[in-house]
Scaffold this active site. Structure first.
Site, PDB file in Angstrom:
ATOM      1  N   LYS A 107      28.736 -22.082 -28.670  1.00  0.00           N
ATOM      2  CA  LYS A 107      29.195 -21.105 -28.373  1.00  0.00           C
ATOM      3  C   LYS A 107      31.027 -20.501 -29.039  1.00  0.00           C
ATOM      4  CE  LYS A 107      25.128 -19.136 -28.985  1.00  0.00           C
ATOM      5  NZ  LYS A 107      24.770 -20.155 -28.736  1.00  0.00           N
TER       6      LYS A 107
HETATM    7  C1  LIG Z   1      23.181 -20.655 -29.020  1.00  0.00           C
HETATM    8  C2  LIG Z   1      22.666 -21.996 -28.568  1.00  0.00           C
HETATM    9  C3  LIG Z   1      22.363 -23.382 -29.649  1.00  0.00           C
HETATM   10  C4  LIG Z   1      21.462 -22.114 -31.270  1.00  0.00           C
HETATM   11  O1  LIG Z   1      22.152 -22.280 -31.927  1.00  0.00           O
HETATM   12  P1  LIG Z   1      22.022 -21.436 -33.019  1.00  0.00           P
HETATM   13  O2  LIG Z   1      23.350 -21.500 -33.966  1.00  0.00           O
HETATM   14  O3  LIG Z   1      21.299 -19.510 -32.687  1.00  0.00           O
HETATM   15  O4  LIG Z   1      20.203 -22.449 -33.980  1.00  0.00           O
HETATM   16  C5  LIG Z   1      21.664 -24.420 -29.214  1.00  0.00           C
HETATM   17  N1  LIG Z   1      21.709 -24.585 -27.725  1.00  0.00           N
HETATM   18  C6  LIG Z   1      22.883 -23.685 -27.171  1.00  0.00           C
HETATM   19  C7  LIG Z   1      23.379 -23.926 -25.834  1.00  0.00           C
HETATM   20  C8  LIG Z   1      23.102 -23.054 -27.735  1.00  0.00           C
HETATM   21  O5  LIG Z   1      24.055 -21.612 -27.106  1.00  0.00           O
END
Ligand SMILES: *Cc1c(COP(=O)(O)O)cnc(C)c1O
Length: 487
Positions: A107
């Site tokens: 993120k």
């Molecule tokens: C947020 C997240 C995802 C999913 O990503 P999206 O953009 O919501 O599909 C996958 N793995 C981790 C570790 C995340 O923090």
């Protein structure tokens, strides 16, 4: 150029779209001409990651002045690796590591950039109000948003997390957060209680009820300013494959993406619309396989039990960003998208027209992986390739193996890695046959001894840092808490 709501003909500038986050009709903002505006994608491939980010973001969000400066402020010196998202060869495939940011979460890539875009949009739109970000988090988003927004002028951030619902490491990351404009609060309840409380706060504190001089916004939202920065690493991976002589220019590459809210994989589709030779985008789900079923059948049905898995960031039944794909695949049919989203909220299910599904399947494939196989994959990849991956990445690796057996054409494959194995030390230790004794901090140390991989900067020394946030409230207290903080 303008951004349009997926649910109506509402049009706004890109700076306004970033400030609004979500359209008043509930739709998400999208550039309906994405893919038809010419873009020099080949010219990107020889650039450094930051210059590449500037070029791509200037194309996606052309209304922003001084994008280069915003990009440098977001990333320079903040990521552990100068290439932002390193590409690692594992067996015959490649893993794109997205977790080298300040909080060791994927993120970070988007949430480092979003505050820069929000503050620039605020200045350009002539908004004098302070922008207060309200965030409910199940762990990672909260910390990444705090890291992005702390001490950013003209903003404030308030994070709510479920007191017993986050891991000790995640909790330590949040409650030790410094910053003059940050507040972190534990809630006696689960993540849904936090999210519901935050939604109530948005509703209760809108219009006249909002104290003068501030506006609320969200880092949970499907803000286009959070999506656009994610397009960049698809280019970074492609450029790196070219540089290493693994592919020829124009050769298509498949990307396998561990998916929850569908933002990450949608950014890959944006990269493809900009011209990057992306082959298939493979949507990898855990046991919550609502997207696998949708891509197979055209029926999106959230009426099923929510399974708690070892890859919690993918435990999602409503993948918000899918709405943008529905808009694009239906040729911008806002009435159809609004109808589907209405059905999803009232009946929990909708069917997308078969001819539009056929168009989606030209670019997207899907697969899923259950809990046992996820852990087996971590163990197997560690034993056979000497590469240690986390539970989310393992889901994508397993799905990639299946995809390689059934795809019509052999191609180079990039698996996106969304978390450091240190974020989930218990599951990873269990998978490689390590000793689980002690708390998560002890488990991290043990993982470091076994793997020889250093603990990420953002996770080191957490246990010793001073706790700065001790508030714990009942779930019904969120609205009052927000009001008090704004007042
Ligand atoms: C947020 C997240 C995802 C999913 O990503 P999206 O953009 O919501 O599909 C996958 N793995 C981790 C570790 C995340 O923090």
């Amino acid at each position: 150029m303008f951004y349009q709501s997926t649910r109506s003909s509402r049009r706004v500038s890109d700076t306004a779209a970033v400030l609004e986050g979500i359209a008043p009709d509930g739709g998400l903002y999208i550039d309906p001409a994405l893919g038809s505006r010419p873009f020099d994608w080949q010219g990107c491939l020889s650039l450094t990651p930051l210059a590449m980010a500037e070029k791509i973001l200037s194309h996606l969000l052309p209304g922003f002045d001084r994008m280069g400066e915003l990009v440098r402020r977001a990333y320079e010196g903040k990521f552990e690796s100068a290439d932002l998202t390193p590409l690692v060869k594992v067996g015959e495939d490649f893993v794109l590591e997205l977790f080298h940011g300040p909080t060791a979460a994927f993120k970070d890539v988007a949430l480092s950039m979003l505050p820069q875009l929000v503050t620039a949009a605020r200045v350009q739109e002539g908004v004098g109000d302070r922008i207060v970000i309200l965030t409910a988090t199940s762990g990672d988003t909260g910390k990444a948003a705090l890291e992005g927004f702390h001490d950013v002028e003209g903003t404030g951030i308030l994070v709510f997390f479920p007191d017993a619902g986050v891991s000790p490491v995640q909790k330590a990351q949040m409650v030790t957060q410094a910053g003059s404009n940050v507040k972190v609060c534990a809630v006696r309840g689960n993540f849904d209680d936090c999210q519901t409380g935050v939604k109530r706060a948005f509703a209760a504190l809108s219009g006249d009820a909002l104290p003068a001089g501030c506006r609320l916004s969200s880092a949970n939202s499907i803000n286009i300013g959070r999506l656009a920065p994610q397009v960049v690493y698809y280019f970074i991976a492609y450029a790196e494959l070219l540089r290493r002589g693994e592919i020829a220019l124009g050769e298509r590459v498949d990307y396998v993406v561990p998916t929850g809210n569908f933002g990450d994989i949608l950014a890959g589709y944006f990269a493809k619309l900009l011209g990057l030779p992306v082959g298939q985008l493979v949507c990898a789900s855990n046991a919550n396989r609502v997207l696998t079923d949708f891509l197979e059948t055209g029926v999106y049905d959230k009426r099923r039990s929510f399974l708690k898995t070892a890859s919690p960031s993918m435990d999602i039944l409503v993948s918000s960003n899918l709405e943008r794909l529905l808009f694009l695949a239906s040729g911008g049919d806002t009435a159809l998208v609004a109808d589907c989203m209405g059905r999803l909220s009232s009946e929990g299910v909708y069917r997308f027209p078969e001819e539009a599904m056929e168009r989606i399947r030209e670019d997207f494939a899907a697969g899923c992986c259950d809990e046992a196989r996820c852990l087996e994959t971590i163990g197997q990849v560690w034993r056979e390739q000497g590469y240690l991956c986390d539970t989310h990445t393992a889901v994508a690796m397993a799905v990639a193996e299946d995809w390689k057996l059934r795809r019509p054409e052999a191609r180079k494959t990039v698996v996106l890695s969304t978390a450091s194995p240190y974020k989930f030390p218990a599951a990873v230790l269990k998978a490689i046959g390590g000793d689980l004794e002690g708390d998560e901090f002890a488990q991290m140390e043990r993982l470091a001894e076994i793997s020889g991989i250093p603990i990420p900067r953002g996770l080191r020394g957490l246990k010793e840092r001073s706790v700065l946030h001790r508030d714990v409230i009942d779930r019904d207290g969120i609205v009052d808490y927000v009001r008090a903080q704004l007042g």
